[in-house]
Write an enzyme that holds these catalytic residues in place. Structure first.
Site, mmCIF file in Angstrom:
data_model
loop_
_atom_site.group_PDB
_atom_site.id
_atom_site.type_symbol
_atom_site.label_atom_id
_atom_site.label_comp_id
_atom_site.label_asym_id
_atom_site.label_seq_id
_atom_site.Cartn_x
_atom_site.Cartn_y
_atom_site.Cartn_z
ATOM 1 N N CYS A 476 -71.689 35.173 -28.019
ATOM 2 C CA CYS A 476 -71.627 36.422 -27.811
ATOM 3 C C CYS A 476 -70.746 36.576 -26.431
ATOM 4 O O CYS A 476 -69.835 36.009 -26.153
ATOM 5 C CB CYS A 476 -73.152 37.293 -27.264
ATOM 6 S SG CYS A 476 -73.819 36.653 -26.011
ATOM 7 N N VAL A 477 -70.934 37.772 -25.786
ATOM 8 C CA VAL A 477 -69.861 37.828 -24.514
ATOM 9 C C VAL A 477 -70.183 37.186 -23.433
ATOM 10 O O VAL A 477 -69.173 36.745 -22.920
ATOM 11 C CB VAL A 477 -70.205 39.385 -24.126
ATOM 12 C CG1 VAL A 477 -71.386 39.686 -23.333
ATOM 13 C CG2 VAL A 477 -68.748 39.900 -23.137
#
Length: 530
Positions: A476-477
């Protein structure tokens, strides 16, 4: 099952990383084309307006095509092989699904209870996706259809066909199956989704009546789900889909920016739906209070070392909205502190909601300034000033509460470790070694030591038990999300911190290594080592 849910949550976050830049463009474009702020210079027909309007409309690309973007992006994280080809298959399959739905509704709309002659938008339940008039299924529909196509790809992409049918192998074979699967899927969507839309509208009405308490509950859950990597699933229907407003909060608020900028009414009156994009407040005001408490309670001889760690991760939380580096410094050492952190985040969100300040406050200071402060400051500065006062009061509350609990219960937060338990996470030298491309002892060989991302990837791989222990990987980020075969081979949290990461969250065989905003580059190097 939890591993699959976590992996899905990470994969669906891939397109979200584009939103920060798109939001900045829309914010500035709206600001410079708002006549109430720039006067005649920003009047339609002027060169100034024309140039900035071109930029503004380009900024809308991401938000105007959200379902399509989610459908195409999901395979990046979920396809087991040939991700790029799967993205193409998802695009064609999703558009095929939409054409099926559009044709069914145009012919038999009455049977499905859909007035297909109605204009798109509003309460019609219809939308335009890639110039196709179809059901407004939003992000949820896009993810569901894309998920089906990914499953087909994973199962049938490498199926061997007879040589004389070889032209139909690979992506073509996947699309053939997808084509026929989408027919019943489209029929089911036409039959069921109008009733889902009725439920969504009812939920929107319910949420609107929960008021400040509902905002607090949402803010608490959004923080509390971070250790499990499920917070994306919590807020995405609110932010990017129709849970509280048609089109999602981001799109609805950005669309209304010119009207909000021109009005002097309360932000809460103008955009009540935007009360739920409130996670920025704990990042901007909570994280500094936590960092101050860590520094105040650290051992004198460790304060200088600790400060070098706290400054960058606190600034990252404030300006970029990425809180994992600071939150994971105490999440596993002192879980009660994290619960208190979630409660304070909820109370802060409720307090700011009570002073009437709402908007797109989900990222860091850079993003929220472009979508809120810069275009809206002229007519709404009083509410922002009140928010600043409330936020600073809560910073002090965070500091006092955390300091009291750390001292009272002798939590071994950063800077308070026993001398015999020197946590490598606090070793500046080792952190620099990882950043500068120096391999730690025992790291994987055949790694370019001049590449800090490759060095970190090699260290992470070794600590995860080696290549033979890896099942799959996505990100994810800020996190590298890895499923492993044998969780007992995975090293402990301090070991991961010693190579420059912010630690690891373990959930059975599902591992989440907290790396930060450079995680996409680390993942590329990580996959190259498998």
């Amino acid at each position: 099952m939890m591993q699959k849910i976590q992996k899905f949550g990470g994969a669906m976050f891939t397109p979200v990383m584009l939103f920060a830049f798109a939001g900045v463009v829309i914010g500035f474009g709206t600001l410079f084309t708002t006549e109430v702020i720039f006067g005649p210079l920003a009047a339609p027909g002027t060169m100034w307006y024309g140039v900035w309007n071109v930029i503004l409309q380009g900024g809308w690309t991401v938000f105007n095509q959200l379902p399509l973007l989610f459908a195409v992006s999901l395979p990046i994280g979920l396809a087991n092989k040939q991700n790029a080809r799967c993205c193409m298959e998802a695009l064609v399959g999703y558009l095929t699904f939409q054409y099926f739905v559009s044709t069914m509704l145009s012919q038999w709309g009455g049977f499905f209870g859909v007035d297909f002659a109605a204009e798109v938008g509003g309460t019609s339940g219809l939308a335009m996706i890639a110039s196709i008039k179809t059901l407004d299924m939003g992000m949820i529909g896009a993810l569901a259809v894309s998920g089906i196509i990914i499953a087909i790809h994973n199962k049938f992409y490498e199926v061997e066909l007879p040589e004389w049918l070889g032209v139909f192998a690979g992506s073509t074979f996947v699309y053939i199956i997808t084509f026929f699967v989408m027919i019943p899927v489209a029929f089911a969507a036409c039959l069921l989704w109008p009733h889902v839309q009725d439920g969504i509208r009812a939920f929107q009405g319910f949420v609107a009546t929960t008021g400040t308490l509902g905002v607090g509950v949402f803010a608490f859950l959004e923080r509390a789900l971070i250790p499990f990597g499920l917070h994306h699933l919590m807020y995405s229907p609110f932010y990017y889909d129709n849970a509280v407003v048609d089109g999602g909060i981001y799109t609805a608020f950005a669309t209304a920016l010119p009207q909000i900028a021109a009005s002097t009414d309360s932000l809460k009156e103008l955009a009540p739906y935007a009360a739920f994009t409130c996670s920025s407040w704990s990042k901007i005001f909570g994280c500094p209070g936590i960092a101050l408490a860590f520094y105040a309670t650290a051992k004198p001889e460790k304060k200088k070392e600790l400060l070098s760690l706290l400054i960058p991760i606190t600034l990252t939380a404030i300006f970029c909205g990425v809180t994992e580096p600071i939150e994971f410094t105490f999440l596993f050492i002192a879980p009660p502190l994290f619960i208190v952190h979630c409660v304070l985040a909820a109370l802060l969100a409720m307090a700011i909601n009570m002073v009437g300040c709402v908007g797109v406050f989900a990222g860091g200071l850079i993003e929220i300034s472009s979508l809120n402060f810069i275009p809206l400051m002229a007519n709404h500065w009083q509410q922002y000033a009140m928010t600043l006062v409330v936020g600073l009061v809560f910073t002090a509350i965070w500091f006092v509460v955390f300091r009291f609990l750390i001292v009272k219960f002798d939590f071994k937060t950063p800077g308070r470790e026993d001398d015999a338990e020197q946590v490598k996470f606090h070793s500046k030298a080792e952190y620099r070694a990882a950043k500068n491309g120096e391999l730690a002892s025992g790291a994987t060989a055949d790694v370019d030591e001049a590449d800090p991302y490759a060095v970190m990837a090699a260290g992470v791989l070794e600590l995860l038990g080696g290549a033979d222990n890896i099942v799959d990987v996505t990100n994810c980020v800020t996190r590298l999300r890895v499923n492993v075969k044998d969780e007992t081979l995975v090293a402990d949290d301090p070991d991961f911190k010693s190579i420059g990461t912010s630690g690891i969250a373990k959930n059975g065989k599902g591992m989440q290594v907290i790396i930060g905003l450079k995680v996409p580059k680390v993942r590329d190097r990580f996959e190259a080592l498998l």
